[in-house]
Scaffold this active site. Structure first.
Site, PDB file in Angstrom:
ATOM      1  CB  SER A 147      -0.804  -0.005   1.204  1.00  0.00           C
ATOM      2  OG  SER A 147      -1.578   1.301   1.545  1.00  0.00           O
ATOM      3  CE1 TYR A 168      -3.789  -2.212   5.330  1.00  0.00           C
ATOM      4  CE2 TYR A 168      -3.164   0.410   4.750  1.00  0.00           C
ATOM      5  CZ  TYR A 168      -3.677  -0.978   4.405  1.00  0.00           C
ATOM      6  OH  TYR A 168      -3.704  -1.258   2.964  1.00  0.00           O
TER       7      TYR A 168
END
Length: 244
Positions: free
Chosen positions: A136, A149
């Protein structure tokens, strides 16, 4: 039995994994599709003649290894592993449930390591094979309410580059793709209402539409179809209107 080599995709039930499965399926590759929600894979528009589906939690290395070994007995060794399974649970560190930290670290980091370990040994023996880890933009850039995250995705960046260097002499490719905000189901897992609303507001600031997961699948295929002597080390891809 297909003359093309085996492709293994984790988290294949939706989002990037589902689109990647459809693309490779359209090219005639035999597939092993892994997910916890296998019923959703069965609903995908696929030609299932060369598709194996297994209900697997990537945090369970024995379960993962068993599924891959079973598929390789039918279709030969894994030529590409797409480590796509992941979860995104947003929240501020002060009020986020610590269990959510553990879930993300276990799935997003340990799950990736489990997948790589399951196929790397044979790839090194053959001096051939490709692994593409889906990370990501949050793996190299900080965003509010993304602490745990981001920690997991920064970890994916670190382990990918380390292992790439370790196996380069064996002619095995290890690549990373880092999508920005995308039209997937990741956001539906968020339990913090404020974090969810803030993310939606941020998305609206980009016109309400983020990255099409089909373009991530096409980027994965682009990495794979390069000759074995060429490694696309990393692709960062996002909607043009995503500024951050």
């Amino acid at each position: 039995m297909s003359t093309k080599p085996l492709i293994v995709i984790t988290g294949a039930s939706s989002g990037f994994g589902a689109k990647t499965a459809q693309l490779f399926n359209s090219k005639g590759f035999p597939l092993l599709l892994l997910a916890r929600r296998t019923e959703k894979i069965k609903e995908l528009p696929l030609n299932f003649d060369n598709v194996l589906i297994e209900n697997v939690d990537v945090t369970n290395k024995e379960e993962l290894q068993k599924a891959i070994t079973k598929a390789e007995a039918i279709h030969g060794p894994t030529d590409l592993l797409v480590n796509n399974a992941g979860i995104m649970l947003l929240g501020n560190i002060l009020d986020q449930d610590e269990e959510e930290w553990q879930k993300m670290l276990q799935t997003n980091v340990i799950g990736v390591l489990n997948g790589m370990k399951a196929v790397l040994g044979h790839m090194i023996e053959r001096n051939h094979g490709t692994i593409i880890n889906v990370s990501s933009i949050a793996g190299f850039k900080a965003f509010l309410d993304h602490a745990a995250y981001a920690a997991s995705k920064f970890g994916v960046h670190g382990l990918t580059e380390t292992i790439r260097q370790e196996v380069a002499d064996s002619h095995v490719r290890v690549s990373l793709i880092s999508p920005g905000a995308a039209e997937t189901e990741l956001l539906t897992h968020v339990t913090n209402e404020q974090s969810f609303n803030d993310y939606v507001s941020w998305k609206e600031s980009m016109g309400g539409l983020t990255l099409d997961p089909q373009k991530v699948a096409e980027s994965i295929f682009f990495i794979y179809e390069m000759p074995q002597e060429v490694t696309i080390r990393e692709i960062s891809i996002a909607a043009t209107k995503q500024q951050a």
